[in-house]
Design a protein around this motif. Sequence first.
Motif, PDB file in Angstrom:
ATOM      1  N   LEU A 648      14.323  87.086  64.422  1.00 14.33           N
ATOM      2  CA  LEU A 648      14.564  86.074  65.207  1.00 14.33           C
ATOM      3  C   LEU A 648      16.143  85.939  65.497  1.00 14.33           C
ATOM      4  N   ASP A 649      16.413  86.217  66.595  1.00 11.69           N
ATOM      5  CA  ASP A 649      17.778  86.016  67.037  1.00 11.69           C
ATOM      6  C   ASP A 649      18.308  84.393  66.877  1.00 11.69           C
ATOM      7  N   ILE A 650      19.412  83.832  66.587  1.00 14.48           N
ATOM      8  CA  ILE A 650      19.983  82.628  66.294  1.00 14.48           C
ATOM      9  C   ILE A 650      20.381  82.056  67.747  1.00 14.48           C
ATOM     10  N   GLN A 651      21.102  82.842  68.484  1.00 14.81           N
ATOM     11  CA  GLN A 651      21.866  82.503  69.596  1.00 14.81           C
ATOM     12  C   GLN A 651      20.920  82.967  70.867  1.00 14.81           C
ATOM     13  N   LEU A 652      19.956  82.101  71.447  1.00 15.93           N
ATOM     14  CA  LEU A 652      19.030  82.393  72.310  1.00 15.93           C
ATOM     15  C   LEU A 652      19.488  81.527  73.562  1.00 15.93           C
ATOM     16  N   PRO A 653      19.184  82.002  74.954  1.00 19.54           N
ATOM     17  CA  PRO A 653      19.636  81.540  75.917  1.00 19.54           C
ATOM     18  C   PRO A 653      19.090  79.773  76.250  1.00 19.54           C
ATOM     19  N   ASP A 654      17.865  79.905  75.700  1.00 21.94           N
ATOM     20  CA  ASP A 654      17.007  78.608  76.226  1.00 21.94           C
ATOM     21  C   ASP A 654      16.779  78.029  74.965  1.00 21.94           C
ATOM     22  N   LEU A 655      16.935  78.235  74.053  1.00 22.99           N
ATOM     23  CA  LEU A 655      16.510  77.382  72.820  1.00 22.99           C
ATOM     24  C   LEU A 655      17.186  78.045  71.549  1.00 22.99           C
ATOM     25  N   HIS A 656      17.410  77.233  70.641  1.00 25.16           N
ATOM     26  CA  HIS A 656      18.205  77.751  69.470  1.00 25.16           C
ATOM     27  C   HIS A 656      17.199  78.300  68.284  1.00 25.16           C
ATOM     28  N   GLY A 657      17.615  79.342  67.735  1.00 21.25           N
ATOM     29  CA  GLY A 657      16.922  80.116  66.923  1.00 21.25           C
ATOM     30  C   GLY A 657      16.181  79.043  65.552  1.00 21.25           C
ATOM     31  N   THR A 658      16.679  78.002  65.185  1.00 20.42           N
ATOM     32  CA  THR A 658      16.361  77.305  64.141  1.00 20.42           C
ATOM     33  C   THR A 658      15.118  76.556  64.763  1.00 20.42           C
ATOM     34  N   GLU A 659      15.341  75.980  66.015  1.00 24.40           N
ATOM     35  CA  GLU A 659      14.167  75.339  66.639  1.00 24.40           C
ATOM     36  C   GLU A 659      13.197  76.244  66.891  1.00 24.40           C
ATOM     37  N   VAL A 660      12.969  77.237  67.305  1.00 21.99           N
ATOM     38  CA  VAL A 660      12.068  78.121  67.337  1.00 21.99           C
ATOM     39  C   VAL A 660      11.308  78.227  66.150  1.00 21.99           C
ATOM     40  N   ALA A 661      12.253  78.504  65.029  1.00 28.43           N
ATOM     41  CA  ALA A 661      11.376  78.530  63.734  1.00 28.43           C
ATOM     42  C   ALA A 661      10.631  77.125  63.462  1.00 28.43           C
ATOM     43  N   ARG A 662      11.309  76.272  63.509  1.00 24.14           N
ATOM     44  CA  ARG A 662      10.484  74.852  63.403  1.00 24.14           C
ATOM     45  C   ARG A 662       9.146  74.851  64.156  1.00 24.14           C
TER      46      ARG A 662
END
Length: 725
Positions: A648-662
């Motif tokens: 999972l890339d951290i710097q995504l255009p629509d949502l931060h990678g940490t939020e995606v992981a959560r």
Amino acid sequence: MTNYFRQLTLPWLIALSLMLLFTALWYHYESKIMQRAQVQQYTSSLQFSIRPLLTSKNPDLLKAQLNHLRYASVLPVGAIAVYSDSGRLISGTDKAALLPQFQPHHRQHEFHLWHEAGKLIAVQPMSSAASSGYEDVIAGQNDNYYIVVQLDAPGNYSVWLVPVLVVAMLGWAALLVMLSGIGRVSQRQQTDISLLVHKLSQLKQGQLNSRLDEDLVSELTPLKLALNELAGQQLNNRSRDDTEKNQLKQQITELTQSLASEKQQTAQLQRLYEQSKQKQQQQILQLRQLTQQQAVMPDNLLQQALHSQVMLAELTLATEPEPLTPLVLTEYVARQLPHYRNILAAQNLTLQLNEAAANAVYQLALPESLLTTLLTALLRLSSHSEGITELTLNMQLSVTGSAGSLLLSVTGNGDGLLASVRQQLVNPGLQSQHWQDSDSQIVTLITTKLNAVIEVQSLEGLGSTVSVRIPAADCQPVQVKRLNHLLLFDQQLARLTERKAALGSLVTHVAQSTDLAELQLKAKQYHYDAALIFLPAPTELAAWLELIQALKQNSKVFCYADPNCIQMWREALGVAITAEPFCLAELQQVETVDTVKLPRLLVVDDNPTNLAFIQMLLKQQPLELTTANCAQQALQLCTGQQFDVILLDIQLPDLHGTEVARQLRQMQEYQLTPILAFTAHALADEVASFKAAGMNDVIFKPLEVNKLQQILDWCSSAKTDNTGQ
């Protein structure tokens, strides 16, 4: 048509004359009617003009009025006079004396007009008391009067001459037009007749272009139709004659060619007879040589030589073409491989086999007996070289559309081909009496039957290669069972590349290795359908034993070794190890492993270059790769599918990678799934935030080959955990 118009000329002239006469009479009659009406109208007007003057009893005034009316009239009035009913002249114009004596014999009540002495005399009765309201001008009297008018009579020709001339001119104009039309029609007839005469002359001379297509006058149309019919018949006759002539010429040509062909066949049969006779003499000489040398020749060489002589005799005496057999080359090689290996075993030669990927997926039609004899002869003639220890048989099928070509080549080390064998292959017509040249003669005979091409490369001390390219006109694809993943090991990189290319038609993914450590690592990553191991010189036997035992638990293992060390390998590993060349047909007996066991990796990155590079690195790895370019797409994929590892890339255009992981950790299916942070740089506190969000590890960009192993380890461990569950 012309005669018809000419016959109408006289009736037209008669009709024109009658028309002129009728016109003259009609206009003469009309002129009289009009003249009478004019004179009557004039005399009536005189009544109204002089009636008031009759009461004045003044002759001079009445005379003056009459003179005035005479001169004012448009009619040619000569004299006017007024008479009483008794014939007495009341008054008149200056020339009233010229009037004839008027003496009415009885009372007249109507207007009268007549000719007299070339003059017109008009008499109009009138009374002194008019109906228009005048009182009696003479008291106690009711006298009646007569107005007599003398007019100059106009010439009769002036009345009807002009109409007659007009009608005459029109009639003559019509006649001239008719005569002109008759002339043109006559000229057209003359022209058409001349054309008919010309075409008849051509038809008489036998010319083919005598058909008449021009329009003719109607009288000549039947002649035109008859002429065209004759021309058509002549053309048909000429065409039929030309066809018969061409057929005769063709028959003569065919007979001539047939005679020439028979002569050629006779000459060819004669040459074949001479060649057969010479070959028989050669075979007799070669058999005599074998008889003389059989005491000093080994039994196996003598048996091969006799077998070659028998095959050469059969090929020489064969007249009928060999039947075609549908062949799949991989199956054919698997059947013939023991036979070819036995040929070389007597001379302690090893055989290597190289096959093309197309050999397994196409079926071609070739005479199987000729193909077997050709390969046998190629192996035998190549084995006669000095210092040879190994032969490599190459069978390469290349297909374009439905047409293809089969390349058969035998490569050997040593000092190259014998000079007599090389000359026999390069010059097939060269006569040879040595028994060792029988195999080369077999090769040249079969290549001639198969329309093949021979190429020979031989250098002293560097070995030799004999190639035969056979055309294959009808190559049909066949369905084969493909393996999903195969593990391939060979320390020789060039041979490893060739084997991997040959496996392309039977295996979807090939994991290759030239090093034992790399092989051990790849063996742990995935359960392969089969493992193809070409063992090197016996070293690190314990590591090899552990590796082979681990592979055998989940995969079909094929081990091959050099004959010189095969016994040592068998004792060390305790598994079946063969010295025979590997053939592709052996893999078609392997049962495939279900693709569900493949670890599934999801890579999320908004950089297309990074995704393309990752796909290239992981293309040959034993895993199923899925990519996403944004957080929303990744979450949608995870909702519908189950992945084993997520990069999972951290710097995504629509949502931060940490939020995606959560959000992923909140899903029941992804609470234990390894999630790897993919970033270019990260400080210690950032790494702590990644792990706090539920990520398991950090992979730093750019992704390199040495970092790839870190991802593969996670995939392998995740798949093992899932399998254990």
